[in-house]
Enzyme design. Structure first.
Site, PDB file in Angstrom:
ATOM      1  N   ASP A  54       0.852  -1.196   0.000  1.00  0.00           N
ATOM      2  CA  ASP A  54       0.000   0.000   0.000  1.00  0.00           C
ATOM      3  C   ASP A  54       0.886   1.243   0.000  1.00  0.00           C
ATOM      4  OD1 ASP A  54      -1.851   2.087   0.557  1.00  0.00           O
ATOM      5  OD2 ASP A  54      -3.167   0.649   1.549  1.00  0.00           O
ATOM      6  N   SER A  98      -7.017   3.978  -1.935  1.00  0.00           N
ATOM      7  CA  SER A  98      -6.870   2.525  -2.088  1.00  0.00           C
ATOM      8  C   SER A  98      -8.145   1.826  -2.545  1.00  0.00           C
ATOM      9  CB  SER A  98      -6.425   1.909  -0.761  1.00  0.00           C
ATOM     10  OG  SER A  98      -5.257   2.519  -0.292  1.00  0.00           O
ATOM     11  N   THR A 162      -8.055  -2.041   1.057  1.00  0.00           N
ATOM     12  CA  THR A 162      -7.408  -2.997   0.149  1.00  0.00           C
ATOM     13  C   THR A 162      -7.909  -4.423   0.360  1.00  0.00           C
ATOM     14  OG1 THR A 162      -5.491  -1.575  -0.081  1.00  0.00           O
ATOM     15  CG2 THR A 162      -5.178  -3.904  -0.619  1.00  0.00           C
ATOM     16  N   PHE A 262      -5.190 -10.114  14.723  1.00  0.00           N
ATOM     17  CA  PHE A 262      -4.058 -10.024  15.630  1.00  0.00           C
ATOM     18  C   PHE A 262      -3.917  -8.670  16.312  1.00  0.00           C
ATOM     19  CE2 PHE A 262      -3.118 -13.165  12.318  1.00  0.00           C
ATOM     20  CZ  PHE A 262      -3.039 -14.288  13.124  1.00  0.00           C
ATOM     21  N   GLU A 263      -4.825  -7.767  16.042  1.00  0.00           N
ATOM     22  CA  GLU A 263      -4.721  -6.437  16.653  1.00  0.00           C
ATOM     23  C   GLU A 263      -6.109  -5.806  16.657  1.00  0.00           C
ATOM     24  OE1 GLU A 263      -3.334  -3.901  18.802  1.00  0.00           O
ATOM     25  OE2 GLU A 263      -1.595  -4.898  17.903  1.00  0.00           O
ATOM     26  N   GLU A 315      -1.476  -8.049   1.625  1.00  0.00           N
ATOM     27  CA  GLU A 315      -1.193  -6.606   1.616  1.00  0.00           C
ATOM     28  C   GLU A 315      -0.273  -6.210   2.763  1.00  0.00           C
ATOM     29  OE1 GLU A 315      -3.279  -2.206   1.975  1.00  0.00           O
ATOM     30  OE2 GLU A 315      -3.890  -3.840   3.288  1.00  0.00           O
ATOM     31  N   HIS A 324       2.447   8.626   5.204  1.00  0.00           N
ATOM     32  CA  HIS A 324       1.564   9.708   5.640  1.00  0.00           C
ATOM     33  C   HIS A 324       2.142  10.439   6.855  1.00  0.00           C
ATOM     34  CE1 HIS A 324      -1.788   9.355   2.942  1.00  0.00           C
ATOM     35  NE2 HIS A 324      -2.024   8.096   3.246  1.00  0.00           N
ATOM     36  N   ASP A 361      -1.046   0.093  -4.843  1.00  0.00           N
ATOM     37  CA  ASP A 361      -2.312   0.732  -5.203  1.00  0.00           C
ATOM     38  C   ASP A 361      -2.104   2.167  -5.666  1.00  0.00           C
ATOM     39  OD1 ASP A 361      -1.501   1.353  -2.667  1.00  0.00           O
ATOM     40  OD2 ASP A 361      -3.436   0.991  -1.709  1.00  0.00           O
TER      41      ASP A 361
END
Lengths: 516, 251
Positions: A54, A98, A162, A262-263, A315, A324, A361
């Protein structure tokens, strides 16, 4: 304002076009059509793996190469025999996000910003109030229809744009509570094209599977406002659910179908991953596990029959987030980890029956500036003298200030700007790293980095690379991104193409009729 | 579509079954097939990230408290003062940033009680920005719940200071004065600390020629704890975002 019957006309026109041409290219004009190169090797792949970085523009790959293996080294993707440039514009934007780009890669159709799996007559959140357009077929749905096994992996939330573009159809990429339900077999909004369900889902985003009133496995709260605990509902549909490395490591082929969250939110950056409470697998770990689980046999309760192969989308979602933030350090580390995952996959599969495609992307306003010399030990000639710091360049020179030779003295020293001040090799066109006229030598810069930390230099994990335009957040860019391919059907990856071409290459390799 | 799809599926399946998966790949390409070579990576391994700090026993029995923190920076650039109203319980910490339209709510992790997550509430933008543990560590320099609870003061620093006989009593607690041997060196130079409340009543820190002085005042038991509730339920109509997503401006 569009007329209410506009979409009906579009649909009819599209149907006629598909029938006449036998191909499902719904292009807006000649320039769009020119972006798609036709051609076929006539080959068939048993399996397809699509890797997406990404925000992994060409400059990100180049910088990661220097950082990871040196400027003359070879990343895994550098060893792939077929490459192309992918044009990323969406139906309504020069610089995309995306959602439309991944929709394009998964369906062969371009669409609008913020829209997933619906055609370009659909506006983001339907702001024209004229209803949504056509639900496009994704490659994952087609694979599922052909009784292939399918998997989706992301280091972002599994409901983020995505990964969601592989299985969801919605006019608002941010409605992730709804996106999660589209993957839940038996739900009223379930995407029935997924048959008995996606076989493997690994990623972050547990919050959209857990009610706001519930504490999740790692102590976070959920974001579901409907009170539903989708972890339990997925398990009720036969899914094995895991949330940490211990559970992840215990997964076997008999565990399919699998939901691994997992998060609570996005998974950690690769650099920060060791700090996670429950432990998180890396993108390499997840890729290898997915290949192991999807690679042979059938999920419990399936109808059996011949092994029809698998489609897997992987991804690396946080390269984009690091950019960013204006923090190249984490962007390069996550890109390096993605390259590791691609290498691990390429060695784990048989490339005579498995097509691997790698792309992005969109890109970012991230660049490699100046004329930085290669590290001292790589130079083909001796230099009379050099600044001592040149002998220990950070990141093979990419995470340092730019050094060049002073032709008058023969000394290798930092390149300087019009005011005689050194500058870094990596820069952003915009973002939080704006110093303005007050810029100083980056090696002694007290400009606060992430969290207000004063970095010790440009290679510090908190460092914000300098930007030309002051923005709180660095932005995407519109330039082309690369496509890398290996395996059966990869020879169709060539030239400068629209990103929809990626879908077409995969569809041809698998023998699917595009768009249906 | 429902009628056509099965037919198409049968046809496609026939094509698939009839085509040997690798049969049409050029023999030369098959013969020269080589998997990619894994490169030697020269990037340095990232340093280990330390575990979140453990907490003193007193952290489990703290009474709810509300106070004002006034922080003053004095240095060559001049003088600047900020004020925050802080409300704290054993597992929540709320900061009202006076003079702004922002507030923070930090939540102690109920599974691993050394860890912390948080919300930054921006009333001006009508946004709630969710911060995960690593966001707080990297962007707010909070290593764990202890840093939120103790206003970023690490009591381990006390071992490097001299304990004096001076003390102050407030809110039923004793705050003992600690001072540095060198009052002009960087770091904490004076701390009035309570082991019972785990708070520095007064804290003077010197950083690169700037003296940062924090003073707690108006210590009281909070009349209400409504601000400790999940802001996503308390502030309906606000956009809820992970902080990572807030940077992707358009979406």
């Amino acid at each position: 304002m569009r007329q209410a019957n506009h979409k009906v006309l579009i649909s009819l026109a599209a149907t006629v076009a598909i029938g006449a041409a036998g191909a499902a290219v719904m292009a807006r004009g000649p320039s769009d059509r020119q972006d798609d190169h036709e051609g076929s090797s006539g080959r068939r792949a048993k399996n397809v793996i699509l890797f997406i970085g990404d925000g992994m523009g060409v400059s990100t790959v180049t910088a990661t190469r220097v950082y990871s293996v040196g400027v003359a080294g070879q990343l895994i993707v550098d060893q792939f025999p077929y490459t192309a440039l992918s044009r990323t514009y969406s139906s309504d934007s020069i610089t995309p996000d995306s959602a439309p780009t991944m929709t394009a890669m998964m369906t062969g159709y371009n669409t609008n910003a913020g829209v997933l799996g619906l055609d370009e007559t659909t506006e983001f959140v339907d702001f024209n109030k004229d209803g949504d357009g056509k639900r496009l077929w994704t490659l994952l749905e087609q694979a599922k229809r052909e009784d292939m096994r399918v998997g989706v992996i992301s280091t972002a939330r599994i409901t983020h744009a995505t990964p969601a573009a592989t299985f969801a159809h919605i006019n608002d990429r941010n409605n992730e509570n709804a996106i999660a339900l589209q993957a839940l077999p038996g739900d009223a909004t379930y995407n029935r094209r997924l048959g008995d369900g996606i076989d493997l889902l690994f990623g972050g985003g547990r919050q959209f599977f857990v009610p706001t009133t519930t504490t999740d496995d790692e102590g976070g709260s959920g974001s579901r406002t409907d009170g539903r605990d989708l972890r339990a509902e997925f398990q009720g549909k036969g899914y094995s659910y895991v949330y940490n490395t211990a559970g992840f490591n215990s997964l076997t082929k008999k565990s399919l179908p699998v939901l691994g969250l997992f998060e609570r939110g996005h998974m950690e950056y690769e650099y920060d991953r060791p700090s996670d409470a429950g432990g998180e697998p890396s993108v390499t770990d997840m890729t290898l596990k997915a290949i192991e689980l999807l690679g042979a046999g059938h999920r419990k309760g399936s109808r059996g029959g011949p092994d029809r192969g698998y489609f897997l989308m992987v991804e690396s979602g946080r390269i984009d987030h690091a950019h960013h933030e204006g923090n190249a350090f984490r962007a390069l580390n996550d890109t390096q980890e993605l390259d590791r995952a691609i290498g691990a996959a390429a060695r784990a599969v048989d490339l005579r029956d498995t097509l691997i495609i790698v792309s992005a992307d969109h890109s970012h306003v991230f660049n490699i500036a100046g004329y930085p010399m290669r590290p001292l030990n790589e130079l083909p000639y001796p230099v009379p003298s050099y600044d001592p710091a040149y002998a220990t360049l950070a990141g093979n020179g990419i995470l340092d200030v730019a050094y060049d030779i002073n032709l008058a003295t023969g000394n290798v020293e930092p390149s300087t700007d019009g005011n005689g001040v050194p500058y870094t090799t990596l820069v952003y066109g915009n973002g939080p790293g704006y110093r303005g006229a007050a810029r100083v030598d980056p090696r002694m810069d007290n400009f606060p980095g992430r969290g207000g930390v004063i970095p010790t230099g440009p290679d510090h994990p908190a460092y914000f690379q300098e930007s030309a335009v002051p923005l709180g957040s660095e932005t995407h860019s519109a330039e082309e991104v690369a496509i890398y391919a290996i395996g059966p059907g990869s020879d169709l990856v060539r030239g400068t193409v629209k990103n929809t071409h990626i879908y077409r290459v995969m569809a041809k390799a698998l023998g699917f009729n595009p768009g249906s | 579509m429902k009628l056509i799809a099965p037919v198409a599926a049968i046809l496609t399946a026939g094509v698939l079954a009839g085509a040997a998966m690798t049969g049409r790949q050029p023999a030369e390409e098959i013969a020269t097939y080589r998997p990619p070579v894994l490169p030697s990576r020269t990037s340095l391994a990232p340093p280990a990230i330390p575990e979140p700090p453990s907490l003193p026993e007193a952290a489990e029995t703290l009474p709810p408290i509300r106070f004002t923190v006034t922080t003053t920076w004095s240095g060559p650039q001049g003088r600047r003062t900020t004020s925050q109203q802080v409300t704290r319980t054993v597992d929540r910490m709320h900061l009202l940033l006076r003079g702004t339209d922002k507030e923070w709510l930090f939540e102690r992790n109920p599974v691993d009680r050394r860890r912390v997550s948080g919300y930054l509430i921006d009333h001006g933008a009508r946004q709630i920005l969710m911060h995960q543990e690593s966001d707080l560590r990297n962007e707010q320099q909070l290593r764990g719940w202890s840093d939120a609870l103790m206003m970023r003061f690490d009591p381990a620093v006390l071992a490097r200071l001299r304990r004096t006989d001076h003390y102050d009593r407030l809110f039923g607690a004793t705050f003992t004065r600690y001072v540095a041997a060198d009052m002009k060196a960087d770091g904490a130079v004076e701390v009035w600390w309570s082991d019972a409340l785990l708070l520095p009543l007064r804290l003077h820190v010197r950083q690169r020629g700037v003296l940062v002085a924090s003073v707690l005042s108006q210590l009281e038991t909070p009349a209400a704890l409504t601000m400790m509730a999940d802001p996503r339920g308390r502030l309906t109509g606000y956009e809820v975002l992970e902080v990572a997503d807030s940077r992707e401006r358009r979406h």
